[in-house]
Enzyme design. Structure first.
Site, mmCIF file in Angstrom:
data_model
loop_
_atom_site.group_PDB
_atom_site.id
_atom_site.type_symbol
_atom_site.label_atom_id
_atom_site.label_comp_id
_atom_site.label_asym_id
_atom_site.label_seq_id
_atom_site.Cartn_x
_atom_site.Cartn_y
_atom_site.Cartn_z
ATOM 1 N N GLU A 68 0.833 -1.200 0.000
ATOM 2 C CA GLU A 68 0.000 0.000 0.000
ATOM 3 C C GLU A 68 0.869 1.252 0.000
ATOM 4 O O GLU A 68 2.072 1.197 0.255
ATOM 5 C CB GLU A 68 -0.918 0.006 1.218
ATOM 6 C CG GLU A 68 -0.182 0.124 2.542
ATOM 7 C CD GLU A 68 -1.106 0.517 3.674
ATOM 8 O OE1 GLU A 68 -1.571 1.672 3.655
ATOM 9 O OE2 GLU A 68 -1.343 -0.315 4.564
ATOM 10 N N LYS A 86 -6.015 10.294 0.686
ATOM 11 C CA LYS A 86 -6.087 8.948 1.240
ATOM 12 C C LYS A 86 -7.259 8.237 0.579
ATOM 13 O O LYS A 86 -8.417 8.649 0.725
ATOM 14 C CB LYS A 86 -6.290 9.025 2.760
ATOM 15 C CG LYS A 86 -6.044 7.729 3.494
ATOM 16 C CD LYS A 86 -6.104 7.968 5.000
ATOM 17 C CE LYS A 86 -5.808 6.697 5.765
ATOM 18 N NZ LYS A 86 -5.857 6.927 7.236
ATOM 19 N N VAL A 110 -5.729 -0.042 2.519
ATOM 20 C CA VAL A 110 -5.807 -1.496 2.379
ATOM 21 C C VAL A 110 -6.847 -1.889 1.328
ATOM 22 O O VAL A 110 -6.571 -2.680 0.424
ATOM 23 C CB VAL A 110 -6.130 -2.151 3.736
ATOM 24 C CG1 VAL A 110 -6.478 -3.634 3.554
ATOM 25 C CG2 VAL A 110 -4.951 -2.017 4.690
ATOM 26 N N ASP A 162 -19.489 1.515 13.149
ATOM 27 C CA ASP A 162 -18.170 1.987 12.705
ATOM 28 C C ASP A 162 -17.296 0.769 12.434
ATOM 29 O O ASP A 162 -16.650 0.220 13.325
ATOM 30 C CB ASP A 162 -17.540 2.876 13.782
ATOM 31 C CG ASP A 162 -16.320 3.635 13.259
ATOM 32 O OD1 ASP A 162 -15.870 3.332 12.149
ATOM 33 O OD2 ASP A 162 -15.835 4.529 13.979
ATOM 34 N N SER A 177 -14.443 -0.893 9.647
ATOM 35 C CA SER A 177 -13.500 -0.564 8.582
ATOM 36 C C SER A 177 -13.885 -1.237 7.268
ATOM 37 O O SER A 177 -14.302 -2.398 7.238
ATOM 38 C CB SER A 177 -12.088 -1.001 8.991
ATOM 39 O OG SER A 177 -11.196 -0.896 7.898
ATOM 40 N N SER A 178 -13.699 -0.492 6.189
ATOM 41 C CA SER A 178 -13.950 -1.064 4.859
ATOM 42 C C SER A 178 -12.941 -2.153 4.512
ATOM 43 O O SER A 178 -13.151 -2.915 3.566
ATOM 44 C CB SER A 178 -13.921 0.037 3.797
ATOM 45 O OG SER A 178 -12.632 0.619 3.695
ATOM 46 N N ASP A 179 -11.846 -2.244 5.289
ATOM 47 C CA ASP A 179 -10.886 -3.331 5.065
ATOM 48 C C ASP A 179 -11.569 -4.689 5.200
ATOM 49 O O ASP A 179 -11.256 -5.635 4.464
ATOM 50 C CB ASP A 179 -9.735 -3.254 6.076
ATOM 51 C CG ASP A 179 -8.924 -1.981 5.961
ATOM 52 O OD1 ASP A 179 -9.145 -1.213 5.002
ATOM 53 O OD2 ASP A 179 -8.072 -1.750 6.845
ATOM 54 N N LYS A 229 -5.188 -3.817 16.013
ATOM 55 C CA LYS A 229 -4.832 -3.182 17.280
ATOM 56 C C LYS A 229 -5.927 -3.391 18.323
ATOM 57 O O LYS A 229 -7.117 -3.365 17.998
ATOM 58 C CB LYS A 229 -4.602 -1.687 17.068
ATOM 59 C CG LYS A 229 -3.370 -1.367 16.237
ATOM 60 C CD LYS A 229 -3.219 0.131 16.038
ATOM 61 C CE LYS A 229 -2.017 0.443 15.163
ATOM 62 N NZ LYS A 229 -1.873 1.880 14.887
#
Length: 460
Positions: A151, A213, A233, A265, A267-269, A286
């Site tokens: 990335e 980003k 990502v 909430d 992540s789109s990952d 994390k």
């Protein structure tokens, strides 16, 4: 395929795409490039962007002027300078951006407009939505060799210049030293690039946070506005999978935020892993995030999760997270990898499941002490947030700021990696593991093509 041809054209290696049986008759490299450009123009998605057959015929005819008929007893007159159609055609092509300045009676106005289109859609590498491959990535993919996607957000948003450039070069060097070709992904001037040259890498590093980003939702906007984008990502997965790369190395992935059951909430990952078939090598998630719910969400998305040298999912800064019994399978050490170790990756590709695979790599032991300090700070910040009643959207900013205070800046407040005094330990370790996986996978696929690997359906 168009990306491969354009990449080779840009690097004067276009003859590599010509059949060896006829390459001996191809003397003019410039004409070969033009023919490929004409062919690619004929494949444009919109009919209005393609030349008509009359235009194609006229262009081909100008490249190969017909010989005048010979009559017995008559000497052929010397050709006039203005009658050298090929030279005139070359002048027209060289000046396609100012066709009105070219005086060439053999070419019509529509021909000049056609080559103006060449300049807009072919000569500037690629059009909107097409991907540009670097020469070494193109070469490796065409021969089935190992390629590792990287990335670019960590370069633009992770650290200042020139540290970001030095780190990017170090990570790419690790990939090369372990037998694979690095393919850093970014969007430059609206063109998705898979594999960056040294100049492009430096340009991105200097650009820093001026590069947008770019996640999945941002791709269309960045391309349409011809902007510069550093891929996260999700966007890196998309472009890497699009060109046939099967392994992608990053630092860590996003996850489900705490209280995500109320805030949504996520992540789109995670959703990208559920829709894009590529193996993602990361240091886990994390603990500032909700790791158990993250693994549950990955299960919902149909994502296979594996851990390197352990059956416990790592928590980025520490080797353990307490999550052992949520579909996490162990992966054996790199130096013991055999074909049976990654049968599930081959099976995933062959069955066209359309989902990714997440391989989580624990922090190297030599960095675990520093990682434990950061993890302790995270846990303390979580307790403080609970005691103060900080929840919802306010919780994550509080946690990031507080962890940064407690560690004296040892943990960056952005969502990137743990930094020691010189380099990024986690992503370098992930690059090492990812390169070995890519090499192993490339060998497995080669054996499979030769009928030496047939048991993958029975060992998952």
């Amino acid at each position: 395929m168009s990306g491969v041809i354009l990449s080779k054209t840009a690097n004067n290696a276009v003859m590599d795409t010509v059949d060896s049986e006829i390459s001996a008759t191809c003397k003019d490299l410039g004409e070969i490039k033009m023919l490929f450009q004409l062919a690619l123009l004929c494949t444009k998605r919109q009919p209005s962007d393609r030349p008509t057959m009359n235009e194609v015929s006229r262009i081909l005819g100008s490249l190969v002027p017909s010989d005048p008929p010979k009559q017995p007893g008559m000497a052929l007159p010397a050709p006039l300078p203005s009658a050298k159609v090929t030279t005139c055609y070359m002048d027209e092509y060289a000046n396609f951006k100012t066709p009105d300045l070219v005086n060439c009676p053999s070419m019509s106005t529509s021909d000049a407009q056609l080559f103006l289109k060449f300049g807009e859609s072919c000569n500037d590498d690629v059009g909107i939505g097409q991907v540009k491959l670097s020469a070494d990535v193109s070469e490796a993919l065409s021969h089935g060799r190992a390629v590792v996607a990287l990335e670019s957000t960590i370069i633009s948003h992770g650290m200042p210049y020139p540290q970001n450039l030095e780190t990017a070069k170090e990570v790419e060097a690790i990939v090369r030293e372990n037998g694979a070709v690095p393919a850093t992904v970014a969007i430059l001037d609206g063109v998705p690039c898979v594999g960056l040259s040294a100049k492009e890498l430096e340009r991105l590093a200097i650009m820093g946070t001026k590069a947008r980003k770019t996640a999945r939702r941002d791709i269309a906007y960045v391309l349409a506005t011809r902007a510069n984008g550093a891929t996260t990502v999700s966007a890196t997965m998309i472009f890497a999978s699009m060109v046939g790369i099967h392994v992608f190395v990053t630092g860590g992935i996003g996850g489900v935020h705490r209280h995500g059951e109320n805030t949504m909430d996520i992540s789109s990952d995670l959703t990208e892993l559920g829709r894009t078939p590529i193996a993602v090598i990361s240091a886990g998630v994390k603990s500032i995030l909700d790791i158990p719910r993250t693994l549950e969400y990955l299960e919902t998305q149909g994502v296979c999760v594996a851990a390197y040298q352990t059956d416990e999912f790592p928590a980025f800064f520490t080797e353990t997270s307490g999550c052992k019994e949520q579909g996490v399978s162990a992966v054996t050490p790199a130096f013991n990898w055999g074909h049976n170790r990654f049968n599930h990756m081959i099976a995933n590709m062959k069955l066209k499941l359309g989902t990714g695979i997440l391989i989580a790599v624990p922090i190297p032991k030599e960095h675990s002490a520093s990682g434990s300090l950061i993890e302790s700070a995270i846990q303390k910040a979580l307790n403080e947030a609970r005691d103060k009643g900080i929840t919802g959207n306010a919780e994550t900013p509080f946690l990031l700021a507080r962890v940064n205070e407690l560690t004296g800046g040892a943990s960056l407040s952005s969502s990137i990696l743990y930094l020691d005094s010189k380099d990024i330990a986690l992503v370098k370790n992930n690059a090492l593991v990812g390169a070995k996986i890519a090499v192993c996978l490339a060998q497995m696929r080669e054996d499979d093509r030769h009928g030496e690997f047939l048991s993958f359906f029975f060992v998952c």
